[in-house]
Design an enzyme around this catalytic site. Structure first.
Site, PDB file in Angstrom:
ATOM      1  N   ASP A 151      -6.203 -26.537 -73.784  1.00 21.29           N
ATOM      2  CA  ASP A 151      -5.293 -25.474 -73.355  1.00 21.29           C
ATOM      3  C   ASP A 151      -5.784 -24.826 -72.047  1.00 21.29           C
ATOM      4  O   ASP A 151      -6.966 -24.915 -71.711  1.00 21.29           O
ATOM      5  CB  ASP A 151      -5.256 -24.441 -74.485  1.00 21.29           C
ATOM      6  N   ASP A 171      -4.283 -21.271 -70.601  1.00 21.37           N
ATOM      7  CA  ASP A 171      -4.311 -19.800 -70.687  1.00 21.37           C
ATOM      8  C   ASP A 171      -5.138 -19.350 -71.881  1.00 21.37           C
ATOM      9  O   ASP A 171      -4.877 -19.741 -73.019  1.00 21.37           O
ATOM     10  CB  ASP A 171      -2.884 -19.256 -70.840  1.00 21.37           C
ATOM     11  N   ASP A 205      -6.280 -21.287 -78.026  1.00 21.71           N
ATOM     12  CA  ASP A 205      -6.515 -19.942 -78.578  1.00 21.71           C
ATOM     13  C   ASP A 205      -5.357 -19.487 -79.475  1.00 21.71           C
ATOM     14  O   ASP A 205      -5.402 -18.371 -79.985  1.00 21.71           O
ATOM     15  CB  ASP A 205      -6.762 -18.922 -77.453  1.00 21.71           C
TER      16      ASP A 205
END
Lengths: 171, 171
Positions: free
Chosen positions: A7, A9, A129
């Site tokens: 990922d 961000d 996240d």
């Protein structure tokens, strides 16, 4: 060679620092970091939907500590793909690619995926996240700690609290 | 509900018509269509790498015949993702999303994937005009006929020659 879906961000790009920067720029003050833990990003920063549409939000995001050096090593030992939710904010597409090209020049265009839903991703390992991305992934999952998930039970996912921890686990 | 990974260029967007349009705009003449069969796109249009970087190439591409009506029906019967190679040409990212939004307003941002390599795609069915994408896909594969693949043995892939044929096969 195992494939990692990584990922952007909140894992490579320090989205919280960028929210704080835009908060200061737009409102003249930053949030107390302690007040953010356990809230979703949009609860923590109610103006986040505005900031995300402002020019440069994705292009000028700061880096999460130590990510470049570890991603460089991962890139030598794994088949690495950067998989980023981007199509919700069309202007983010070119900003995100330019950001990756600047900070991760060793990642080429074949390794970049900009999507909306990550359910379509086929890989062995996912680092993210957000539960919404990890929960549907059939492989090994690492939950990268960010304020919004810091109080949550990671469940079937393995929590990691930074890039040096990922380095120890994966390299 | 089965998942389809559906290509854009050469399947939804009529790339050859767009090459011809740019050929005419840049050189004042179109190629004889019969001369293109069996050549790669870059062999057929040696200036393609230039055209692909020109503003509007992706944004103004014409539609392949009948694709909108059939894709609308597929979208009701399958979990549909549009999966397009785009990161090689960064300016194509926003042009492609705007093009999809214009012509396929029933496709939402969660269904869009812009990538470099399609090896990372997990789906049941892939529809594409390029062997390089279909050959690595473990599910059912349809080779959409375009001049560059028209003379090739489809091998393990099922050749389809247009959207009405896909409609009969999939709906």
């Amino acid at each position: 060679m195992k494939r990692i879906a990584l990922d952007m961000d909140g894992v490579l790009a320090d989205t919280y620092q960028q929210y704080q920067h835009f908060e200061e720029k737009n409102k003249g003050r930053r949030k107390d970091p302690a007040s953010l833990t356990g809230l979703s990003e949009f609860e923590a920063f109610p103006d986040a939907p505005v900031y995300l549409l402002q020019e440069g939000f994705f292009r000028t995001a700061p880096l999460i500590n130590n990510c470049v050096e570890v991603v460089r090593k991962l890139n030598n030992s794994y088949e690495l793909f950067i998989v980023s939710s981007a199509t919700e904010f069309p202007q983010s597409l070119t900003e995100k690619q330019a950001w990756l090209n600047e900070h991760f020049p060793f990642i080429n265009w074949r390794q970049m995926v900009f999507c909306g839903s990550k359910t379509i991703v086929s890989a062995d390992i996912m680092i993210d996240d957000h539960f919404k991305n990890l929960d549907y992934f059939p492989g090994k999952t690492y939950l990268f700690t960010q304020p919004h998930n810091a109080l949550a039970d990671p469940g079937k996912h393995q929590r990691v609290s930074g890039w040096h921890e990922l380095e120890r686990l994966l390299l």
